[in-house]
Design an enzyme around this catalytic site. Structure first.
Site, PDB file in Angstrom:
ATOM      1  N   ASP A   8       3.491 -51.729  -3.018  1.00  0.00           N
ATOM      2  CA  ASP A   8       2.643 -52.916  -3.084  1.00  0.00           C
ATOM      3  C   ASP A   8       3.559 -54.111  -3.379  1.00  0.00           C
ATOM      4  O   ASP A   8       4.798 -53.973  -3.412  1.00  0.00           O
ATOM      5  CB  ASP A   8       1.504 -52.756  -4.100  1.00  0.00           C
ATOM      6  N   CYS A  66       5.359 -49.334  -6.946  1.00  0.00           N
ATOM      7  CA  CYS A  66       4.487 -50.445  -7.347  1.00  0.00           C
ATOM      8  C   CYS A  66       5.105 -51.057  -8.598  1.00  0.00           C
ATOM      9  O   CYS A  66       6.260 -50.755  -8.922  1.00  0.00           O
ATOM     10  CB  CYS A  66       3.032 -50.015  -7.537  1.00  0.00           C
ATOM     11  N   THR A  68       4.621 -50.705 -11.873  1.00  0.00           N
ATOM     12  CA  THR A  68       4.997 -49.702 -12.878  1.00  0.00           C
ATOM     13  C   THR A  68       5.291 -48.332 -12.271  1.00  0.00           C
ATOM     14  O   THR A  68       5.866 -47.470 -12.944  1.00  0.00           O
ATOM     15  CB  THR A  68       3.839 -49.493 -13.878  1.00  0.00           C
ATOM     16  N   HIS A  99      11.768 -28.007 -10.737  1.00  0.00           N
ATOM     17  CA  HIS A  99      10.659 -27.323 -11.401  1.00  0.00           C
ATOM     18  C   HIS A  99       9.304 -27.557 -10.748  1.00  0.00           C
ATOM     19  O   HIS A  99       8.450 -26.672 -10.775  1.00  0.00           O
ATOM     20  CB  HIS A  99      10.562 -27.774 -12.864  1.00  0.00           C
ATOM     21  N   HIS A 134       8.637 -21.091 -11.471  1.00  0.00           N
ATOM     22  CA  HIS A 134       7.972 -22.362 -11.157  1.00  0.00           C
ATOM     23  C   HIS A 134       6.983 -22.212 -10.004  1.00  0.00           C
ATOM     24  O   HIS A 134       6.005 -22.955  -9.917  1.00  0.00           O
ATOM     25  CB  HIS A 134       9.007 -23.424 -10.834  1.00  0.00           C
TER      26      HIS A 134
HETATM   27  C1  RB5 Z   1       0.119 -55.094  -9.431  1.00  0.00           C
HETATM   28  O1  RB5 Z   1       0.019 -56.274 -10.157  1.00  0.00           O
HETATM   29  C2  RB5 Z   1       0.316 -53.921 -10.362  1.00  0.00           C
HETATM   30  O2  RB5 Z   1      -0.858 -53.672 -11.064  1.00  0.00           O
HETATM   31  C3  RB5 Z   1       0.740 -52.688  -9.584  1.00  0.00           C
HETATM   32  O3  RB5 Z   1       1.913 -52.972  -8.909  1.00  0.00           O
HETATM   33  C4  RB5 Z   1       1.031 -51.456 -10.391  1.00  0.00           C
HETATM   34  O4  RB5 Z   1       1.873 -51.717 -11.447  1.00  0.00           O
HETATM   35  C5  RB5 Z   1      -0.128 -50.653 -10.789  1.00  0.00           C
HETATM   36  O5  RB5 Z   1      -0.015 -49.574 -11.374  1.00  0.00           O
END
Ligand code: RB5
Length: 204
Positions: A8, A66, A68, A99, A134
């Protein structure tokens, strides 16, 4: 190996670095988007197509980025057949291949730097699944449907002497919170047998 990669807006900058890494190292890949860090994109709209491309067998592996890494990993793990690992270090990347036989890697573009990401991708793409014990665990994951879990079988050795034993699929384990309130979740385990909590590359 064919790789599906997507992100994203929060993962776009890091994805461009990973794409360059893949090109420099001769990996075949398809970019499922997005193509900008400024135009907002909902991560499920990228994560589900990448995860489905891997689950269908059209691609061998997927890489999702993304902000995080959490949102894309939640989405990818809802797709049957996908085992997505969110990694922020190369040791986890190596162990999740050995694993968990993870077939999708999730990264946080706002969490890790590009050099760490390259080290993670390098380890993750070059490490083989170990199989053995595993395999049994992956079979349990693959066979799970909501409500179908009925406790450990004899092949896994149970939970040890102080673990909660399951009885007829209706076990409830208390979760103790610091506020003194007690909640309970069906099938949740509030403690583990065995101690250290760090599996490392041991033989467990
Ligand atoms: C986008 O702002 C952010 O929420 C997305 O990239 C991600 O971190 C969501 O888990």
């Amino acid at each position: 190996m064919k790789i599906a990669i997507g992100c994203d807006h929060g993962g776009y900058e890091l994805k461009t670095k990973i794409v360059k890494y893949l090109e420099d190292h001769g990996y075949r890949y398809s970019d499922f988007g997005c193509s900008s860090s400024t135009k907002s994109v909902d991560y499920p709209d990228i994560a589900f197509p990448v995860a489905e491309a891997v689950a269908s067998g059209k691609y061998d592996r997927g890489i999702l980025v993304c902000g995080t890494g959490i949102g894309v990993s939640i989405c990818a793990n809802r797709v049957k057949g996908v085992r997505c690992a969110l990694c922020s270090d190369p040791v986890s990347a190596e162990l999740t291949r050995k694993h968990n036989d993870s077939n999708v890697l999730a990264l946080g573009g706002r969490i890790i730097g590009s050099k760490v990401a390259e080290a993670i991708v390098s380890k993750w793409l070059s490490t083989e699944f170990e199989g053995g014990r595993h395999e049994r665990r992956l079979t349990k994951i693959a066979g799970y449907t909501p409500g179908s879990y009925s406790g450990p079988d004899s092949s896994s050795g149970g939970f040890g002497s102080h673990g909660g034993s399951h009885s007829s699929g209706s076990s409830h384990h208390s979760i103790h919170s610091s506020s003194g309130l007690h909640g309970s979740r069906s099938g949740a385990h509030s403690h583990h047998s065995g101690g250290s909590g760090h599996d490392g590359s041991s033989s467990k």
